[in-house]
Design an enzyme around this catalytic site. Sequence first.
Site, PDB file in Angstrom:
ATOM      1  N   HIS A   1      40.465  37.807  41.537  1.00 55.75           N
ATOM      2  CA  HIS A   1      40.682  39.159  41.037  1.00 55.75           C
ATOM      3  C   HIS A   1      42.101  39.647  41.300  1.00 55.75           C
ATOM      4  O   HIS A   1      42.489  40.697  40.800  1.00 55.75           O
ATOM      5  CB  HIS A   1      39.700  40.113  41.706  1.00 55.75           C
ATOM      6  CG  HIS A   1      38.295  39.605  41.731  1.00 55.75           C
ATOM      7  ND1 HIS A   1      37.430  39.775  40.673  1.00 55.75           N
ATOM      8  CD2 HIS A   1      37.608  38.908  42.669  1.00 55.75           C
ATOM      9  CE1 HIS A   1      36.269  39.214  40.964  1.00 55.75           C
ATOM     10  NE2 HIS A   1      36.354  38.679  42.162  1.00 55.75           N
ATOM     11  N   CYS A   2      42.860  38.927  42.122  1.00 60.27           N
ATOM     12  CA  CYS A   2      44.138  39.461  42.612  1.00 60.27           C
ATOM     13  C   CYS A   2      45.355  38.678  42.140  1.00 60.27           C
ATOM     14  O   CYS A   2      46.196  39.204  41.425  1.00 60.27           O
ATOM     15  CB  CYS A   2      44.119  39.520  44.137  1.00 60.27           C
ATOM     16  SG  CYS A   2      42.866  40.623  44.812  1.00 60.27           S
TER      17      CYS A   2
END
Length: 419
Positions: free
Chosen positions: A260-261
Amino acid sequence: MGEKLVVVGQGYVGLPLAMRAVAAGFDVVGVDVDERRVKRLNAAESYVEDVGDGALAAAHRSGRYVVGADYGAAEGFDVCVITVPTPLRDGVPDLRHIAAAGEAVAPLLRRGAAVVLESTTYPGTTEEYLLPLLEEGSGLRAPEDFHLGYSPERIDPGNGHWRLENTPKVVSGIDAASLERIRAFYARLVDQVVPVSSPQVAELCKLLENTFRHVNIALVNELSIFAQQLGIDVWEAIDAASTKPFGYMRFTPGPGVGGHCLPIDPSYLSWKVKRSLGHNFQFVELANDINRHMPDQVVRRLGLALNRSRKPVNGSRVLALGLAYKKNAGDCRESPAIDVVRGLRKLGADVRAADPHVDSFLLPPGVEVVAFSERELAEADAVVVLTDHDCFDYALVQRASAFVLDTRNRCRGPNVERL
């Protein structure tokens, strides 16, 4: 009654925060727009690896955790923490989820309440984007009527050592009173709170942390490509460099970056620099280019290896081990392993995948999910280790496979080629 906390988003950031807050004595309202998630949470069925079913059931039994797809139970909150996704859309930050959360929370704001944004985003989002939404929807003004700040999430899913409570928590507020209110809130949840002077500093802090990782992973990824072409074992060089006790931090190559990052957060920083200053953030853009093409590099290396055995990729059976974006995790969204599988499928390979952590409905069409076994290893023309889950027997992988392309440095042997 205890203080009421609303946590918007019950994913890998919001759910552990909610559980920790319940344990600390808060009355917690979890909100998630995904009704399937809400149904599972109300059945005490966790989909987040850092929260067990038992902990979720205990939170329900306490009577201090309720969860729903709307904000019906959120009225009268003392603190609201927003932990919604912030993806990219066509290379541009997509703040729709923050906007939706802000617009829903605003009518529920009351004097003295605090709102904290934890979603990763570009510097200025809290004050320039979220604040006007809250003021317009509530009729209140900050900081006179309510508190507002930013605290970057530092959750590392699946990390058994560094958890929410023992990871230092950076906090900020739009004024001194907001900072103190938010500091005091997180001090009840974590061992160490790190106050900074403004939300923009806290927002940049998060982007700096992930950009640091992103560019260093890109460095070793590109180095692995050139080292292989030069006939040098890059893994041995990394092991040797890692013995230096100062001035060096170990990073290792892989099939790309995921989750997600890392594929997203540095682009937020690059976008902000370009939009505000008119400059290209060259380090970030170069790292993006290198890491984005690592799945292609894995497909190319596997194709060359099959070619040496007089086998085309088209029609060859390839067993992919691990599809999640990181070791021992179950999320394969934004995973470079999925991009490798798609690349092999595009070239006509018969791809089978083994990953007991990943739900099969998340996988690309045409990929057969199989159990890890000696038979599957032996029947594959090539095995590619993409995510090095500890549940795989790597000695068996080396022994039973005709050829192994190992992108994670877990196998050894004459039939093994490491990325």
